[in-house]
Design a protein around this motif. Structure first.
Motif, PDB file in Angstrom:
ATOM      1  N   ASP A  48      -7.634  -1.676  57.187  1.00 35.58           N
ATOM      2  CA  ASP A  48      -6.771  -2.844  57.371  1.00 35.58           C
ATOM      3  C   ASP A  48      -5.344  -2.315  57.392  1.00 35.58           C
ATOM      4  OD1 ASP A  48      -7.045  -6.198  56.552  1.00 35.58           O
ATOM      5  OD2 ASP A  48      -5.078  -5.266  56.663  1.00 35.58           O
ATOM      6  N   LEU A 370     -17.198  -1.774  44.778  1.00 35.50           N
ATOM      7  CA  LEU A 370     -16.245  -1.789  45.896  1.00 35.50           C
ATOM      8  C   LEU A 370     -15.829  -0.333  46.069  1.00 35.50           C
ATOM      9  CD1 LEU A 370     -15.598  -4.656  44.173  1.00 35.50           C
ATOM     10  CD2 LEU A 370     -14.188  -4.986  46.185  1.00 35.50           C
ATOM     11  N   PHE A 372     -13.782   1.265  48.303  1.00 39.99           N
ATOM     12  CA  PHE A 372     -12.549   1.756  48.931  1.00 39.99           C
ATOM     13  C   PHE A 372     -11.663   2.468  47.915  1.00 39.99           C
ATOM     14  CE2 PHE A 372     -12.084  -2.930  48.283  1.00 39.99           C
ATOM     15  CZ  PHE A 372     -11.103  -2.917  47.298  1.00 39.99           C
TER      16      PHE A 372
ATOM     17  N   GLY B 238      -8.176  -6.925  61.121  1.00 41.92           N
ATOM     18  CA  GLY B 238      -8.245  -6.605  59.691  1.00 41.92           C
ATOM     19  C   GLY B 238      -9.330  -7.338  58.927  1.00 41.92           C
ATOM     20  N   CYS B 239      -9.216  -7.243  57.613  1.00 43.32           N
ATOM     21  CA  CYS B 239     -10.211  -7.836  56.720  1.00 43.32           C
ATOM     22  C   CYS B 239     -10.354  -9.330  56.931  1.00 43.32           C
ATOM     23  CB  CYS B 239      -9.804  -7.613  55.257  1.00 43.32           C
ATOM     24  SG  CYS B 239      -9.818  -5.903  54.750  1.00 43.32           S
ATOM     25  N   ARG B 242     -12.543 -10.005  59.871  1.00 44.22           N
ATOM     26  CA  ARG B 242     -13.935  -9.554  59.795  1.00 44.22           C
ATOM     27  C   ARG B 242     -14.741 -10.262  58.719  1.00 44.22           C
ATOM     28  NH1 ARG B 242     -11.249  -4.429  59.888  1.00 44.22           N
ATOM     29  NH2 ARG B 242     -11.830  -4.224  57.691  1.00 44.22           N
ATOM     30  N   HIS B 301     -17.648  -2.715  56.404  1.00 40.30           N
ATOM     31  CA  HIS B 301     -16.713  -2.230  55.382  1.00 40.30           C
ATOM     32  C   HIS B 301     -16.974  -2.993  54.093  1.00 40.30           C
ATOM     33  CE1 HIS B 301     -14.263  -0.049  58.307  1.00 40.30           C
ATOM     34  NE2 HIS B 301     -14.340  -1.114  59.086  1.00 40.30           N
ATOM     35  N   CYS B 302     -16.461  -2.455  53.009  1.00 43.83           N
ATOM     36  CA  CYS B 302     -16.565  -3.171  51.745  1.00 43.83           C
ATOM     37  C   CYS B 302     -15.537  -4.303  51.738  1.00 43.83           C
ATOM     38  CB  CYS B 302     -16.269  -2.199  50.601  1.00 43.83           C
ATOM     39  SG  CYS B 302     -16.335  -2.992  49.002  1.00 43.83           S
ATOM     40  N   PRO B 303     -15.960  -5.529  51.465  1.00 44.80           N
ATOM     41  CA  PRO B 303     -14.958  -6.604  51.349  1.00 44.80           C
ATOM     42  C   PRO B 303     -13.988  -6.288  50.203  1.00 44.80           C
ATOM     43  CG  PRO B 303     -17.182  -7.524  51.455  1.00 44.80           C
ATOM     44  CD  PRO B 303     -17.325  -6.042  51.248  1.00 44.80           C
ATOM     45  N   THR B 304     -12.790  -6.844  50.253  1.00 44.63           N
ATOM     46  CA  THR B 304     -11.816  -6.604  49.176  1.00 44.63           C
ATOM     47  C   THR B 304     -11.932  -7.645  48.059  1.00 44.63           C
ATOM     48  OG1 THR B 304     -10.123  -7.816  50.403  1.00 44.63           O
ATOM     49  CG2 THR B 304     -10.151  -5.429  50.661  1.00 44.63           C
ATOM     50  N   GLN B 305     -12.746  -8.672  48.260  1.00 43.27           N
ATOM     51  CA  GLN B 305     -12.970  -9.658  47.191  1.00 43.27           C
ATOM     52  C   GLN B 305     -13.867  -9.029  46.126  1.00 43.27           C
ATOM     53  OE1 GLN B 305     -13.325 -10.306  50.461  1.00 43.27           O
ATOM     54  NE2 GLN B 305     -12.025 -12.057  50.925  1.00 43.27           N
ATOM     55  N   LEU B 306     -13.396  -9.010  44.878  1.00 44.87           N
ATOM     56  CA  LEU B 306     -14.155  -8.314  43.828  1.00 44.87           C
ATOM     57  C   LEU B 306     -15.547  -8.907  43.641  1.00 44.87           C
ATOM     58  CD1 LEU B 306     -11.536  -7.494  41.048  1.00 44.87           C
ATOM     59  CD2 LEU B 306     -11.822  -6.547  43.322  1.00 44.87           C
ATOM     60  N   TRP B 308     -17.615  -9.992  45.921  1.00 42.39           N
ATOM     61  CA  TRP B 308     -18.333 -10.072  47.201  1.00 42.39           C
ATOM     62  C   TRP B 308     -19.854 -10.016  47.055  1.00 42.39           C
ATOM     63  CZ3 TRP B 308     -21.675  -6.620  49.502  1.00 42.39           C
ATOM     64  CH2 TRP B 308     -21.733  -5.334  48.949  1.00 42.39           C
ATOM     65  N   ASN B 309     -20.347  -9.216  46.134  1.00 46.63           N
ATOM     66  CA  ASN B 309     -21.816  -9.057  46.080  1.00 46.63           C
ATOM     67  C   ASN B 309     -22.487  -9.961  45.052  1.00 46.63           C
ATOM     68  OD1 ASN B 309     -21.449  -7.835  43.602  1.00 46.63           O
ATOM     69  ND2 ASN B 309     -22.397  -5.889  44.161  1.00 46.63           N
ATOM     70  N   MET B 310     -21.702 -10.858  44.459  1.00 45.64           N
ATOM     71  CA  MET B 310     -22.295 -11.776  43.489  1.00 45.64           C
ATOM     72  C   MET B 310     -23.097 -12.867  44.209  1.00 45.64           C
ATOM     73  SD  MET B 310     -19.195 -12.079  40.668  1.00 45.64           S
ATOM     74  CE  MET B 310     -20.060 -13.261  39.629  1.00 45.64           C
ATOM     75  N   TYR B 361     -23.025 -18.311  38.495  1.00 44.87           N
ATOM     76  CA  TYR B 361     -22.542 -16.994  38.912  1.00 44.87           C
ATOM     77  C   TYR B 361     -23.464 -15.899  38.399  1.00 44.87           C
ATOM     78  CZ  TYR B 361     -18.380 -19.880  39.565  1.00 44.87           C
ATOM     79  OH  TYR B 361     -17.509 -20.870  39.955  1.00 44.87           O
ATOM     80  N   ASN B 363     -24.870 -11.741  38.954  1.00 44.19           N
ATOM     81  CA  ASN B 363     -24.532 -10.474  39.598  1.00 44.19           C
ATOM     82  C   ASN B 363     -25.514 -10.209  40.746  1.00 44.19           C
ATOM     83  OD1 ASN B 363     -26.874  -9.553  38.406  1.00 44.19           O
ATOM     84  ND2 ASN B 363     -25.841  -8.279  36.866  1.00 44.19           N
TER      85      ASN B 363
END
Lengths: 403, 403
Positions: A48, A370, A372, B238-239, B242, B301-306, B308-310, B361, B363
């Motif tokens: 990005d 994550l 990155f 960018g992110c 995507r 790519h790895c998302p930047t939201q912490l 994302w995989n929850m 929520y 994991n």
């Protein structure tokens, strides 16, 4: 025997700092538009192109500090890198459209157009750090004055009138003493006053005020450090009031200890270690899986932050600095034990053997979630600052002169 | 044989809806100040007294909808609960200090003072839903007019001029078609126009516009639904460009399918299922651990939201509605297979046998990591709306009249 262990730490930390610096020198520079790419994948590829002002400022500061104070980093390419970032910030960080004096963007496009502005003071804080540190190398008086005038704006926002930051005044939104603000200002005073007695005199009251504000976060009869308190140091209601951020408390711990050592304030040295290091360590260390939790609720409720149980790189960086600084001063073995515990967790889980630099975000179990190396809040700052400060502390403990 | 399975689902869903309604009736009502507590622990205890306007509006809507359309919920206590929330909102939601017509707070103190205002339209959207639905029961023409005038303000912000929302116009911040906006407006048009041909006529163009805007999110030759696109339906860099949010796409899927069924638009029905259900399901389903990821990057790519995989509760709620609605319409067995897969995951992981209601929520592995039942973004809405809609769909499939 301790010396051998310290020498082993020093060797590892020094090597790791070299690798981290190489990573950012190699992958982050934008040779076309200046400044730095912040969003770098695990292998350094840009994913990005947005440029985050906090991270641009921090990277300028870090390059400049390394150039100025570590012999092996006194290389033209590092100074040039710092200058490129500073020029980008001076040209683009201030938001004209906001019509607010000094207000900087949070995020810019690759070519410097503002994308987002936060209604807080932190972009401006890292701008000050960047300009002050670089101007110490170049002796650029205009840049130094730029840093000082931004600092004066910051102090005005914090102590006199924050309305030009753009937050509406709402009847249910009571003013809060959030630990980040006095911590950040104390850090800036430390930055601006080094070797400048007349500036130190100017900010003498401010640093005292910052310390007082930080100490207000000691709550529950000294058994907890809370992230947000009222302006007169009382506990706030609800989740906001019960929030603990152990990494942040540990960072405040070494800020306070550094300040107290320069002042020769023995009581404050003790408070820094006992309250801002031991208390958050015991609250924040995950006895089951190791590592420091990101957020906790002092009464044991579940925090509402989705990432509360994740293990982030930066609290571990701050904890390493805190405990090594505390040990350097007192030589108490228990403080070195803490350093060792955090060191072992950190190097095992965050450091990337394959591509260099550190992962930033692990789940509670310690797995990378994550992958990155650089993102909107992770740049060339916490990892190299930690390694740099730990190397300096170990040099001093081992009586090694930088050469 | 299918009928037996559907009957089993119906029984479970109906029982679960009763338990969920009981939970909120029992624990969330603020008898002193009106409105609802939103932050409820796993056992229903209030752990924070803040009142979130999105969630207040949604709870009014849900109580009112259940009262109006489900015989067994036509009880005075449910109507009283809806009225209490609506009165609280009418009295306190609008922010006087903002000096912007109609602007509502995001968050209020227990006694109704504004704590935070978002520079978006969603508090106002849920205000419209609440007032319109309740006014259908009470025949309160003033309340209905309040809903309609807020709707007109929303349409003005979205289609004419958003500047009074308070976001500064920044040169690098290009306008974006974010899927939430047309989805939300389509949902509101559906709400306001039920059984009102003259209102339907008024908003005919708007619903067509919403559908068009939603369809622009079909990208990559129909192989991806992207959360943010340009105003003319191109991919953003960018992110941001995507980003995939599978739960949101699935929610859009059933909004579109519902609309297309009322219009008799066969092509749009097909698009709703193939593009807005199957595409996000295949992108978003975690083949290793089950469940739908929260965020994904279309290029891997790895998302930047912490987070994302929850695995969050609401994407699973939306997926259940989407696939059951799609199956009800076409009777394609594969759509019932998808429903079954999501149903099994959902009831196994989210539903709390012990205290009632659902965890929100998990994991990636499916373990509960935030154990509260209500929080700043989780209220009396996604779970009961899902159960309510699935019960209605199953009633219809099984040819059962509500009695």
């Amino acid at each position: 025997m301790t010396a051998a262990v310290l020498e082993e730490y020093r060797h590892k930390i020094r090597t790791e700092l070299d690798r981290v610096v190489d990573f950012w020198l190699k992958y982050s520079h934008d040779k076309e538009h200046g400044g730095y790419f912040n969003c770098l994948g695990k292998d350094g590829k840009v994913y990005d192109e947005l440029k985050y002002v906090w991270l641009q400022g921090r990277q300028v500061w870090m390059y400049s500090r390394l150039y100025r104070t570590v012999e092996r980093f006194r290389k033209p390419e590092i100074l040039e890198a710092a200058k490129s970032g500073a020029a980008f910030l001076q040209k683009f960080a201030r938001v004209e459209a906001s019509r607010k004096p000094g207000k900087c963007a949070f995020c810019l496009t690759r070519d410097g157009r503002a994308v987002k502005v936060q209604r807080t003071i932190f972009s401006e804080c890292f701008y000050v750090m960047a300009m002050d540190e670089l101007s110490r190398i170049t002796q650029d008086k205009v840049m130094q004055a730029d840093a000082e005038s931004m600092m004066d704006q910051l102090v005005f926002w914090v102590q006199t009138d924050s309305s030009s930051l753009g937050r509406p005044q709402l009847p249910g939104d009571l003013p809060v003493n959030s630990m980040a603000v006095p911590m950040m200002l104390l850090c800036l005073v430390d930055q601006l006053t080094e070797d400048r007695p007349e500036v130190a005199e100017k900010y003498k009251d401010l640093s005292g005020w910052c310390v007082e504000q930080i100490l207000q976060h000691i709550q529950r009869d000294g058994k907890a450090i809370l992230e947000n308190v009222t302006l007169n140091g009382k506990e706030l209601p609800g989740c906001q009031g019960r929030l603990q951020n152990p990494g942040h408390a540990l960072e405040a711990g070494w800020f306070l200890l550094k300040y107290a050592l320069t002042k020769g304030d023995v009581q404050l040295q003790k408070t820094a270690v006992e309250k801002f290091m031991e208390v958050p360590f015991f609250a924040g260390w995950d006895k089951q899986h190791g590592g420091l939790f990101y957020f906790l609720d002092v009464d044991g409720h579940c925090p509402t932050q989705l990432e509360w149980n994740m293990k982030l790189w930066w609290p571990h960086c701050e904890a390493l600095i805190a405990y090594l600084m505390a040990y350097s001063h007192s030589k108490e073995p228990v403080l070195l034990d803490r350093f060792r515990l955090i060191y072992n967790y950190t190097f095992k889980h965050f450091s990337d053997e394959e591509h260099g630099e550190w992962f930033g975000y692990l789940n509670r179990q310690g797995e990378v979630v994550l992958d990155f190396k650089g993102g909107p809040f992770k740049g060339f700052f916490h990892v190299p600052r930690c390694l740099y400060m730990c190397e300096k502390l170990l040099d001093s403990l081992l009586d090694i002169q930088d050469a």
